[in-house]
Write an enzyme that holds these catalytic residues in place. Sequence first.
Site, PDB file in Angstrom:
ATOM      1  N   PRO A  13       0.713  -1.187  -0.157  1.00 16.46           N
ATOM      2  CA  PRO A  13       0.009   0.034   0.046  1.00 16.46           C
ATOM      3  C   PRO A  13       0.850   1.328  -0.050  1.00 16.46           C
ATOM      4  CG  PRO A  13      -0.241  -1.041   2.027  1.00 16.46           C
ATOM      5  CD  PRO A  13       0.459  -2.114   1.176  1.00 16.46           C
ATOM      6  N   ASN A  14       0.274   2.237  -0.719  1.00 16.68           N
ATOM      7  CA  ASN A  14       0.725   3.486  -0.801  1.00 16.68           C
ATOM      8  C   ASN A  14       2.311   3.780  -1.713  1.00 16.68           C
ATOM      9  OD1 ASN A  14      -1.264   4.980   0.696  1.00 16.68           O
ATOM     10  ND2 ASN A  14      -0.334   3.974   2.686  1.00 16.68           N
ATOM     11  N   ARG A  21       4.413  11.031  -2.169  1.00 13.65           N
ATOM     12  CA  ARG A  21       4.336  10.861  -0.816  1.00 13.65           C
ATOM     13  C   ARG A  21       5.737  11.215   0.110  1.00 13.65           C
ATOM     14  NH1 ARG A  21       4.137   5.073   2.262  1.00 13.65           N
ATOM     15  NH2 ARG A  21       3.701   5.729   4.250  1.00 13.65           N
ATOM     16  N   TYR A  26      11.058   9.293   1.172  1.00 18.97           N
ATOM     17  CA  TYR A  26      10.873   8.099   0.109  1.00 18.97           C
ATOM     18  C   TYR A  26      11.779   8.353  -1.158  1.00 18.97           C
ATOM     19  CZ  TYR A  26       7.621   5.900   3.430  1.00 18.97           C
ATOM     20  OH  TYR A  26       7.248   5.340   4.318  1.00 18.97           O
ATOM     21  N   ASN A  77       8.213  -5.556  -0.837  1.00 21.03           N
ATOM     22  CA  ASN A  77       8.093  -4.325   0.306  1.00 21.03           C
ATOM     23  C   ASN A  77       6.484  -4.298   0.469  1.00 21.03           C
ATOM     24  OD1 ASN A  77       7.699  -1.832   1.435  1.00 21.03           O
ATOM     25  ND2 ASN A  77       9.006  -0.718  -0.010  1.00 21.03           N
ATOM     26  N   ALA A  80       2.883  -0.946   4.814  1.00 16.71           N
ATOM     27  CA  ALA A  80       2.527  -1.095   6.238  1.00 16.71           C
ATOM     28  C   ALA A  80       2.025  -2.351   6.509  1.00 16.71           C
ATOM     29  CB  ALA A  80       1.381   0.099   6.341  1.00 16.71           C
ATOM     30  N   GLU A 101      13.096  -9.010   1.725  1.00 20.19           N
ATOM     31  CA  GLU A 101      12.113  -8.270   2.240  1.00 20.19           C
ATOM     32  C   GLU A 101      13.018  -6.595   1.729  1.00 20.19           C
ATOM     33  OE1 GLU A 101      10.185  -6.503   6.552  1.00 20.19           O
ATOM     34  OE2 GLU A 101      11.607  -8.369   6.325  1.00 20.19           O
ATOM     35  N   HIS A 103      13.065  -2.328   2.075  1.00 26.16           N
ATOM     36  CA  HIS A 103      11.974  -1.136   2.296  1.00 26.16           C
ATOM     37  C   HIS A 103      12.957   0.000   1.917  1.00 26.16           C
ATOM     38  CE1 HIS A 103       9.295  -3.221   4.747  1.00 26.16           C
ATOM     39  NE2 HIS A 103      10.044  -4.043   5.356  1.00 26.16           N
ATOM     40  N   ARG A 110      12.398   4.784  12.260  1.00 28.59           N
ATOM     41  CA  ARG A 110      11.327   5.542  12.317  1.00 28.59           C
ATOM     42  C   ARG A 110      10.430   5.314  13.551  1.00 28.59           C
ATOM     43  NH1 ARG A 110       8.638   5.077   6.717  1.00 28.59           N
ATOM     44  NH2 ARG A 110       7.643   6.496   7.369  1.00 28.59           N
TER      45      ARG A 110
END
Length: 149
Positions: A13-14, A21, A26, A77, A80, A101, A103, A110
């Site tokens: 998502p996103n 964003r 990012y 990725n 969330a 994985e 990111h 964070r």
Amino acid sequence: MAIDASILVLNGPNLNMLGVREPQIYGSMTLDDLEAACHERADQLGLTVDFRQSNHEGELVSWIQQARTENDGIVINAGAYTHTSVAIMDSLILSELPVIEVHLSNIFKREPVRHHSYISPVARGMICGFGPHGYLLALDAIANIIDRD
């Protein structure tokens, strides 16, 4: 290294909002730019990339299940969903494929809610904090794992 393998690159998502964003976190690269970079690296490695994005958990789960018979590895990725989805974790286990994985940001620098990953326990490794370059590192890693296995 030139291997002949198909890698599913999944984005949660996103991630469709990359470039818009929170660019301070990012970066300015769009998802289309990131996909093009992944295809370029994949070509260098002898990989085929199936690059997808969804804001829907069930769709991601279905794609992972499909990968079991159609792909040789997964770079994910989960956005969330990394921090919330047992369903995605279970589907990655079910796939029986090597998983990396990735990111864009360093999730450990964070908010504390982002420090836990349901993906990490089932992944061969995690790459975080290197922005879009992390995806290229993930493709290098998955190619190495497939070649070695």
